[in-house]
Design a protein around this motif. Structure first.
Motif, PDB file in Angstrom:
ATOM      1  N   ALA A  90      -2.934  -0.741  -6.018  1.00 53.76           N
ATOM      2  CA  ALA A  90      -3.254  -1.001  -7.422  1.00 53.76           C
ATOM      3  C   ALA A  90      -2.122  -1.805  -8.052  1.00 53.76           C
ATOM      4  N   ARG A 119       0.839  -1.207   0.000  1.00 48.26           N
ATOM      5  CA  ARG A 119       0.000   0.000   0.000  1.00 48.26           C
ATOM      6  C   ARG A 119       0.873   1.256   0.000  1.00 48.26           C
ATOM      7  N   GLU A 132      -0.557  -3.884 -11.568  1.00 50.33           N
ATOM      8  CA  GLU A 132      -0.618  -4.095 -13.011  1.00 50.33           C
ATOM      9  C   GLU A 132      -1.009  -5.537 -13.296  1.00 50.33           C
ATOM     10  N   THR A 142      -3.763  -6.302  -2.748  1.00 53.44           N
ATOM     11  CA  THR A 142      -4.264  -5.563  -3.915  1.00 53.44           C
ATOM     12  C   THR A 142      -5.756  -5.797  -4.166  1.00 53.44           C
ATOM     13  N   ARG A 143      -6.352  -6.726  -3.420  1.00 52.56           N
ATOM     14  CA  ARG A 143      -7.763  -7.044  -3.715  1.00 52.56           C
ATOM     15  C   ARG A 143      -8.655  -7.092  -2.475  1.00 52.56           C
ATOM     16  N   GLY A 173       3.727   0.334  -3.447  1.00 54.31           N
ATOM     17  CA  GLY A 173       3.267  -0.364  -4.647  1.00 54.31           C
ATOM     18  C   GLY A 173       3.626  -1.833  -4.592  1.00 54.31           C
TER      19      GLY A 173
END
Length: 698
Positions: A205, A143, A207, A239-240, A146
């Motif tokens: 977030a 967080r 990629e 990330t989720r 990245g």
């Protein structure tokens, strides 16, 4: 220690100072987390406190959890230091020096701000002991910086220098000088700013495809290991999932690992590497000669690698060789090796130039006379080494230490060429010397305790793992490896193919199979050792297949052919029909019947003979501890770390089962498989190999 001892709280000019003082490295041992919670609560409750600073006393911030507590039954408190720090209603500044690793960095990530001195390092190295961060690190770090850089940090476990941590966003500010004073000033400056809580940030977030790419990237290195994959899964959760759910997933993934075989083996290896540095049979507080300058005699591959090891650690080195041509070639090789590191980005040009400047080529022994220590690295022949030591004895200043990089030759015979045998010890580097970590320190009959202590200290100073060995043929590491090498060759005589044996060992976890390693090292090196042993013992069992390969010019990669065939400019080993022909030809000449081997037999034939030899060395006092042998196999021979080492691995089979197999092969193959008395004793008593110690330590 009580909680008051390990965590102090004081107020200075409106800033609460929380000081962790749990020597030597401020590990999160008993009482530390509770002490931090209590200190934060005091600061929050005190109206005179505007902000707080979390700092470490001594040489580090917080260097991680107390590893001894993993795998034990322990209660998790309702509030941990992480909860208190991030839940504080007043800002907390983490002031980092030394190391902030594992739980140390996780605590820092729970603070509102982070400052550090430039020399500090941060990291989440839990994967190196078979687990993942368990204090929210896998959820907070992605967080903050990245998922991509967080993945790299967490799956490698590397220590990140503070300037890089600042660039990544882990550290908010670098400070010079008085860290405590700078932290108080910083805390005053942010006291009225809004609170920053990483746990309140949304999922990171990511990629598309980065997690699958990460799994593919680690596939070879992480073979047979679960922790790196769980680490990726935990970062993916960041990330989720909302923060609380991500923390729950991290806890679940951590729980899968903590008591796994992998984690137990890696914890064992961690402690074994710290135990190996201890030589209890030497007097305590012995004055140790300082080594500020080193000479290396011999500018070949080993000598050049040794010179690089010293220069890498900032030690000035004088490099001497009898041949001006060899000396020039050796310097060129050193320069080329450094240039490769610069090209790869692991070294900058300024560092290369600085290290090269520390390596001074010299002509004649008189040029090295004032060095504190000299390491001989000439050809592995007794008469050659004795000639060098006669010259060293003639020219070196009084008090200089004389070390030999021999891999097997009797240290007493080398020391006998001097009038100062007390100053002589073996310092056995492993090839390539500038890369391999193992540094075997060999004690001769007349080696002074101070010489041993200085040699052990030198190894650590140049970034090696110093390990004790008594004086015997092959010392500890190579002697324990002799049965392995013998069996790999005898199995080939009996019908196993080099590529099968290599495959079995790679699947077991070795980075390369033993025959590919032989080709890399050069078959002529072991060929010369066998000839020396045959000259000393007419009954010595020679190895006709590798001998024939060498005599045919197949000396390994450097010749384009050895056990395998190599294409020009390519180090990929290719199975060669010519080698199969030679194997069958030699077996027929010797009347050796050939058969097929199961993979399990291949593995146990290679390793159990070495285990049996290790038991003999421990009983003889040539090796101090079974764990020392494990360290040597991990650091010198590429034994898979997540299996703990040779002795630890064998405990997984069980002493009685090991003894039964060795005894069965004794009946089948004869004297070389005779069970060591200590092996039989461990089996009868239901003991563990990893706990074995030499008589002088019992």
């Amino acid at each position: 220690m009580t909680e008051r001892d390990v965590v102090r709280f004081e107020v200075e000019d409106g800033i609460g100072i929380i000081t962790v003082d749990n020597p030597p490295v401020n590990a999160l041992g008993a009482g530390v987390s509770d002490g931090i919670v209590a200190a934060v609560d005091r600061g929050v409750a005190d109206p005179a406190v505007r902000a707080m600073v979390l700092i470490g006393a001594g040489r580090s911030f917080i260097a991680g959890a107390d590893i001894r507590r993993f795998g034990t039954k322990r209660e998790t408190p309702a509030r941990r230091s992480y909860d208190a720090l991030e839940g504080s209603t007043k800002p907390v500044v983490a002031a980092i020096h030394g190391y902030a690793l594992g739980g140390g960095l996780e605590n820092a990530l729970c603070c509102s701000w982070r400052i550090a001195v430039p020399a500090a390092k941060v990291g989440l190295p839990e994967v190196l002991i078979g687990i993942i961060p368990g204090g929210g690190g896998t959820q907070r770090l992605p967080r903050l910086i990245g998922p991509q850089p967080a993945l790299e940090m967490i799956t490698t476990g590397r220590h990140v220098p503070a300037p890089e941590a600042k660039a990544l966003g882990i550290v908010d500010e670098l400070v010079e000088g008085d860290l405590r004073g700078a932290a108080i000033a910083f805390a005053k400056g942010i006291a009225d700013k809004p609170l920053r809580r990483i746990g309140g940030m949304p999922p990171a977030a990511a990629e598309a495809g980065i997690f699958e790419a990460a799994r593919k990237a680690i596939a070879r290195k992480a073979r047979n290991q679960k922790a790196p994959y769980n680490a990726i899964a935990a970062v993916e959760a960041a990330t989720r999932l909302p923060f609380a759910e991500g923390i729950a997933e991290e806890k679940r993934l951590f729980g899968e690992l903590e008591n796994s075989d992998e984690a137990r083996a890696l914890r064992y290896a961690f402690f074994a590497e710290r135990e190996v540095a201890k030589l209890p049979h030497l007097p305590k507080d012995i004055p140790t000669p300082e080594i500020r300058s080193v000479a290396v005699v011999g500018a070949g591959t080993m000598g050049g690698g040794i010179a690089m090891s010293c220069a890498d650690a900032g030690l000035p080195v004088k490099l001497l060789d009898a041949s001006a041509e060899t000396l020039a070639r050796g310097l060129a090789r050193i320069r080329d090796n450094y240039a490769v590191s610069v090209k790869r980005g692991s070294l900058d040009q300024a560092a290369m130039d600085r290290r090269l400047s520390l390596i001074e080529p010299v002509e004649g022994y008189e040029a090295i006379a004032e060095c504190d220590a000299v390491i001989e690295a000439v050809f592995e022949q007794l008469d050659v080494k004795q000639g060098v030591f006669r010259e060293l004895d003639r020219v070196m200043k009084p008090g200089a230490l004389l070390f030999s990089n021999t891999s097997a030759i009797d240290i007493d015979k080398i020391a006998g060429a001097t009038q100062r045998p007390e100053a002589v010890a073996g310092t056995h580097f492993f090839a390539p010397a500038n890369v391999m970590k193992l540094f075997e320190v060999v004690e001769g009959t007349k080696t002074a305790p101070a010489t041993m202590a200085a040699a052990m200290k030198l190894g650590r100073a140049i970034g090696k793992i110093s390990a004790y060995a008594g004086n015997c043929d092959g010392f500890v590491a190579n002697r324990s490896r002799i049965p392995f090498t013998m069996e790999q060759n005898l199995m080939v005589e009996e019908g196993a193919l080099p590529e099968q044996i290599d495959r079995v060992m790679v699947e077991f976890g070795y980075p390369m199979g033993p025959f590919a390693v032989n080709d890399l090292s050069g078959l002529d090196v072991s060929y010369q050792t066998r000839r020396r042993r045959l000259a000393e013992d007419p009954n010595y069992r020679m190895l006709p297949i590798p001998d024939r390969l060498v005599e045919m010019g197949r000396k390994g990669q450097k010749a384009g052919a050895g056990w395998y065939r190599y294409d020009p400019g390519d180090r990929t080993p290719h199975p060669d029909p010519e080698v199969r022909r030679i194997i069958k030809e030699v077996a027929a000449e010797k009347g050796i019947a050939q058969r097929e081997f199961s993979d399990e037999e291949v593995l146990q034939r290679l390793l159990l003979g070495s285990l049996n030899e290790a038991c003999k060395m421990i009983e003889e006092g040539k090796a101090l501890r079974a764990s020392d042998i494990d360290v040597m196999w991990l650091s010198g021979f590429g034994f898979p770390r997540y299996r703990g080492g040779l002795m630890f691995w064998a405990d997984g089979i069980g002493a009685q089962a090991v003894y039964n197999q060795v005894a069965a092969w004794h009946q089948r193959y004869g004297a070389r498989w005779a069970p060591a008395p200590l092996l039989r004793q461990v089996a009868e008593q239901g003991g563990q190999f990893r706990e074995l110690k030499a008589p002088q330590l019992r």
